[in-house]
Design a protein around this motif. Structure first.
Motif, PDB file in Angstrom:
ATOM      1  N   ASP A  80       0.816  -1.210   0.000  1.00  0.00           N
ATOM      2  CA  ASP A  80       0.000   0.000   0.000  1.00  0.00           C
ATOM      3  C   ASP A  80       0.854   1.266   0.000  1.00  0.00           C
ATOM      4  O   ASP A  80       0.494   2.265  -0.628  1.00  0.00           O
ATOM      5  N   ILE A  81       1.993   1.249   0.698  1.00  0.00           N
ATOM      6  CA  ILE A  81       2.808   2.467   0.786  1.00  0.00           C
ATOM      7  C   ILE A  81       3.723   2.641  -0.417  1.00  0.00           C
ATOM      8  O   ILE A  81       4.428   3.644  -0.520  1.00  0.00           O
ATOM      9  N   GLY A  82       3.709   1.667  -1.335  1.00  0.00           N
ATOM     10  CA  GLY A  82       4.450   1.836  -2.584  1.00  0.00           C
ATOM     11  C   GLY A  82       5.784   1.126  -2.656  1.00  0.00           C
ATOM     12  O   GLY A  82       6.570   1.370  -3.577  1.00  0.00           O
ATOM     13  N   LEU A  83       6.057   0.210  -1.710  1.00  0.00           N
ATOM     14  CA  LEU A  83       7.284  -0.598  -1.779  1.00  0.00           C
ATOM     15  C   LEU A  83       6.891  -1.966  -2.327  1.00  0.00           C
ATOM     16  O   LEU A  83       6.515  -2.863  -1.578  1.00  0.00           O
ATOM     17  N   TRP A  84       6.995  -2.134  -3.635  1.00  0.00           N
ATOM     18  CA  TRP A  84       6.533  -3.381  -4.239  1.00  0.00           C
ATOM     19  C   TRP A  84       7.379  -3.721  -5.471  1.00  0.00           C
ATOM     20  O   TRP A  84       6.889  -4.169  -6.495  1.00  0.00           O
ATOM     21  N   GLY A  85       8.683  -3.502  -5.321  1.00  0.00           N
ATOM     22  CA  GLY A  85       9.594  -3.794  -6.419  1.00  0.00           C
ATOM     23  C   GLY A  85       9.778  -5.290  -6.632  1.00  0.00           C
ATOM     24  O   GLY A  85       9.352  -6.119  -5.822  1.00  0.00           O
ATOM     25  N   GLU A  86      10.449  -5.616  -7.721  1.00  0.00           N
ATOM     26  CA  GLU A  86      10.601  -7.026  -8.112  1.00  0.00           C
ATOM     27  C   GLU A  86      11.339  -7.844  -7.046  1.00  0.00           C
ATOM     28  O   GLU A  86      10.955  -8.973  -6.728  1.00  0.00           O
ATOM     29  N   ARG A  87      12.393  -7.279  -6.470  1.00  0.00           N
ATOM     30  CA  ARG A  87      13.167  -8.018  -5.466  1.00  0.00           C
ATOM     31  C   ARG A  87      12.339  -8.281  -4.206  1.00  0.00           C
ATOM     32  O   ARG A  87      12.398  -9.372  -3.628  1.00  0.00           O
ATOM     33  N   LEU A  88      11.551  -7.293  -3.799  1.00  0.00           N
ATOM     34  CA  LEU A  88      10.707  -7.462  -2.618  1.00  0.00           C
ATOM     35  C   LEU A  88       9.627  -8.510  -2.885  1.00  0.00           C
ATOM     36  O   LEU A  88       9.349  -9.374  -2.035  1.00  0.00           O
ATOM     37  N   GLN A  89       9.025  -8.456  -4.058  1.00  0.00           N
ATOM     38  CA  GLN A  89       8.005  -9.455  -4.395  1.00  0.00           C
ATOM     39  C   GLN A  89       8.595 -10.863  -4.386  1.00  0.00           C
ATOM     40  O   GLN A  89       7.959 -11.809  -3.893  1.00  0.00           O
ATOM     41  N   LYS A  90       9.816 -11.003  -4.911  1.00  0.00           N
ATOM     42  CA  LYS A  90      10.452 -12.322  -4.919  1.00  0.00           C
ATOM     43  C   LYS A  90      10.710 -12.812  -3.491  1.00  0.00           C
ATOM     44  O   LYS A  90      10.528 -13.995  -3.177  1.00  0.00           O
ATOM     45  N   ALA A  91      11.134 -11.896  -2.623  1.00  0.00           N
ATOM     46  CA  ALA A  91      11.382 -12.277  -1.227  1.00  0.00           C
ATOM     47  C   ALA A  91      10.104 -12.787  -0.577  1.00  0.00           C
ATOM     48  O   ALA A  91      10.114 -13.800   0.149  1.00  0.00           O
ATOM     49  N   TYR A  92       8.991 -12.127  -0.838  1.00  0.00           N
ATOM     50  CA  TYR A  92       7.719 -12.570  -0.260  1.00  0.00           C
ATOM     51  C   TYR A  92       7.245 -13.886  -0.883  1.00  0.00           C
ATOM     52  O   TYR A  92       6.628 -14.712  -0.200  1.00  0.00           O
ATOM     53  N   LEU A  93       7.549 -14.094  -2.163  1.00  0.00           N
ATOM     54  CA  LEU A  93       7.237 -15.393  -2.789  1.00  0.00           C
ATOM     55  C   LEU A  93       8.031 -16.503  -2.112  1.00  0.00           C
ATOM     56  O   LEU A  93       7.488 -17.567  -1.784  1.00  0.00           O
ATOM     57  N   ASP A  94       9.323 -16.252  -1.886  1.00  0.00           N
ATOM     58  CA  ASP A  94      10.177 -17.256  -1.239  1.00  0.00           C
ATOM     59  C   ASP A  94       9.713 -17.543   0.189  1.00  0.00           C
ATOM     60  O   ASP A  94       9.856 -18.672   0.678  1.00  0.00           O
ATOM     61  N   MET A  95       9.174 -16.546   0.863  1.00  0.00           N
ATOM     62  CA  MET A  95       8.696 -16.720   2.232  1.00  0.00           C
ATOM     63  C   MET A  95       7.281 -17.307   2.281  1.00  0.00           C
ATOM     64  O   MET A  95       6.779 -17.623   3.368  1.00  0.00           O
ATOM     65  N   GLY A  96       6.648 -17.422   1.110  1.00  0.00           N
ATOM     66  CA  GLY A  96       5.302 -18.000   1.058  1.00  0.00           C
ATOM     67  C   GLY A  96       4.210 -17.064   1.527  1.00  0.00           C
ATOM     68  O   GLY A  96       3.132 -17.519   1.931  1.00  0.00           O
ATOM     69  N   VAL A  97       4.444 -15.749   1.445  1.00  0.00           N
ATOM     70  CA  VAL A  97       3.442 -14.801   1.948  1.00  0.00           C
ATOM     71  C   VAL A  97       3.027 -13.777   0.881  1.00  0.00           C
ATOM     72  O   VAL A  97       2.305 -12.831   1.190  1.00  0.00           O
ATOM     73  N   PHE A  98       3.451 -13.977  -0.359  1.00  0.00           N
ATOM     74  CA  PHE A  98       3.174 -13.004  -1.418  1.00  0.00           C
ATOM     75  C   PHE A  98       1.682 -12.743  -1.583  1.00  0.00           C
ATOM     76  O   PHE A  98       1.245 -11.606  -1.789  1.00  0.00           O
ATOM     77  N   ASP A  99       0.876 -13.801  -1.490  1.00  0.00           N
ATOM     78  CA  ASP A  99      -0.562 -13.671  -1.728  1.00  0.00           C
ATOM     79  C   ASP A  99      -1.258 -12.789  -0.693  1.00  0.00           C
ATOM     80  O   ASP A  99      -2.372 -12.307  -0.920  1.00  0.00           O
ATOM     81  N   LEU A 100      -0.594 -12.539   0.440  1.00  0.00           N
ATOM     82  CA  LEU A 100      -1.190 -11.695   1.477  1.00  0.00           C
ATOM     83  C   LEU A 100      -1.229 -10.224   1.066  1.00  0.00           C
ATOM     84  O   LEU A 100      -1.885  -9.414   1.720  1.00  0.00           O
ATOM     85  N   GLY A 101      -0.537  -9.884  -0.022  1.00  0.00           N
ATOM     86  CA  GLY A 101      -0.525  -8.498  -0.487  1.00  0.00           C
ATOM     87  C   GLY A 101      -1.902  -7.979  -0.849  1.00  0.00           C
ATOM     88  O   GLY A 101      -2.137  -6.772  -0.870  1.00  0.00           O
ATOM     89  N   ASP A 102      -2.829  -8.891  -1.140  1.00  0.00           N
ATOM     90  CA  ASP A 102      -4.182  -8.482  -1.526  1.00  0.00           C
ATOM     91  C   ASP A 102      -5.154  -8.503  -0.353  1.00  0.00           C
ATOM     92  O   ASP A 102      -6.358  -8.348  -0.538  1.00  0.00           O
ATOM     93  N   SER A 103      -4.647  -8.716   0.871  1.00  0.00           N
ATOM     94  CA  SER A 103      -5.517  -8.718   2.049  1.00  0.00           C
ATOM     95  C   SER A 103      -6.116  -7.327   2.268  1.00  0.00           C
ATOM     96  O   SER A 103      -5.502  -6.310   1.935  1.00  0.00           O
ATOM     97  N   ASN A 104      -7.314  -7.304   2.823  1.00  0.00           N
ATOM     98  CA  ASN A 104      -8.009  -6.036   3.077  1.00  0.00           C
ATOM     99  C   ASN A 104      -7.591  -5.508   4.447  1.00  0.00           C
ATOM    100  O   ASN A 104      -8.165  -5.874   5.475  1.00  0.00           O
ATOM    101  N   LEU A 105      -6.578  -4.651   4.444  1.00  0.00           N
ATOM    102  CA  LEU A 105      -6.032  -4.144   5.692  1.00  0.00           C
ATOM    103  C   LEU A 105      -7.038  -3.260   6.431  1.00  0.00           C
ATOM    104  O   LEU A 105      -7.143  -3.299   7.658  1.00  0.00           O
ATOM    105  N   ASP A 106      -7.807  -2.479   5.688  1.00  0.00           N
ATOM    106  CA  ASP A 106      -8.793  -1.599   6.317  1.00  0.00           C
ATOM    107  C   ASP A 106      -9.850  -2.408   7.064  1.00  0.00           C
ATOM    108  O   ASP A 106     -10.280  -2.020   8.158  1.00  0.00           O
TER     109      ASP A 106
END
Length: 369
Positions: free
Chosen positions: A303-329
């Protein structure tokens, strides 16, 4: 009794000193500022509360089962060590795990208080300084409450975990004014919120449920503040500056993930560190717990705009990438509503008891006549 008498292992020293860097910034612009932040500031003022009175400290807590923890979630369950344990040993293990968890909450809240004070000092905008001042008070209250719970109800503390200390150290040493936001508001607070929520929603013990629900009501505002401030600021940064912050997030997420194992507890039960690490990593519950704990961090980072390719890959490796679409509000709204429902239930019960007491007094008076 001194806090130091309750530590399972002695802390490295009575005081941890982190050299301060960066500038204190004064703003001479006393105009209204951003309406969204000022609205959050007004809410922060309105929602102040006293932990000594809002929480029912008369509720009993069994120090050997403070949270109603099932056997299955303990890392030793089903191992050769578990088979040798008596019921007393298992109670001791629950006490140590609860002490370790709430001790990290306590140390994290002190860190949050210091980071919020640093934001007051270093952030350039007055509206953000105003809100951070209310957050500093919130975090002081949280540290007070967790400290009281550990002292009075569990009677045992653990020192700060090395990985949590490392992330706090990195956050506080950085001279850039946005790093306390990123390290504390997004990473440490986001992870803590998920941990608080998991315990709040699973414990059947009323006192820890109250504590966690009321703390989370405050934390929902804190995360909203971090999102607003960083989203506005990160739109102005270059790709290189954004990459630097993404690297910080990646490193911080690895530290926070590794801090969750509670290896110190197993070491205190005589299990060598290497074996304790292996037993923790084999825990199915820990794997599920880790994924849940990133449910607040990943969507906030996106949401704050940190979503570069390297960060996305790190979250994929950690198995949490899909949480990016969670409804935080939605999660934050639920945190607020749960605390309000607890208040309503408690006040309704107290009102019912007062009415019954008055009715009994009237009946006794009539009988006496």
């Amino acid at each position: 009794m001194s806090t130091h008498d309750l530590y399972v292992n002695a802390p490295a020293g009575p005081v941890w000193q982190v050299p301060a860097t960066g500038a204190a910034r004064f703003s001479w612009d006393y105009d209204d500022g951003r309406e969204r932040l000022l609205a959050l500031y007004r809410k922060g003022k309105d929602k102040q509360w006293d932990g000594a009175t809002r929480i029912d400290w008369d509720l009993e807590v069994d120090p050997y089962d403070p949270l109603g923890t099932p056997d299955e979630v303990l890392n030793l369950y089903g191992t050769r060590h578990w088979a040798k344990m008596t019921e007393k040993d298992k109670g001791d293990l629950r006490r140590h795990y609860s002490s370790w968890q709430f001790s990290q909450f306590l140390h994290g809240e002190q860190g949050a208080m210091i980071c919020a004070a640093r934001i007051v000092e270093s952030v350039p905008d007055l509206d953000a300084k105003f809100y951070s001042a209310t957050q500093t008070m919130d975090e002081a209250r949280h540290a007070e409450i967790y400290g009281r719970f550990l002292h009075e109800k569990i009677g045992m503390l653990y020192p700060i975990n090395d990985d949590l200390q490392g992330l706090l150290d990195d956050t506080l040493r950085d001279s850039r004014w946005d790093m306390p936001y990123l390290g504390m508001q997004v990473l440490i607070e986001g992870l803590a919120l998920a941990a608080f929520g998991m315990i709040r929603d699973t414990t059947d013990k009323p006192l820890p449920k109250q504590i966690l629900a009321y703390v989370m009501q405050d934390e929902a505002r804190h995360v909203a503040f971090g999102r607003m401030a960083l989203r506005d600021y990160y739109r102005q940064l270059s790709d290189a500056e954004l990459r630097e912050r993404e690297e910080f997030v990646i490193e911080g997420c690895h530290l926070m993930r590794d801090r969750l194992r509670g290896v110190e507890v197993l070491e205190n039960f005589g299990i060598p560190r290497k074996e304790a690490e292996e037993l923790s990593e084999q825990s199915e519950f820990l794997r599920l717990f880790r994924k849940l704990l990133f449910s607040r961090i990943v969507p906030c980072v996106k949401d704050i705009g940190l979503w570069g390719e390297r960060l996305q890959k790190a979250y994929l490796d950690m198995g949490v990438f899909d949480l990016g679409d969670s409804n935080l509000d939605l999660l934050m709204t639920q945190d607020e509503e749960i605390a309000e429902r607890l208040d309503a239930q408690r006040f309704a019960a107290e009102e019912h008891a007062r009415v019954a007491e008055v009715a009994d007094a009237i009946a006794e008076g009539a009988a006496g006549e």
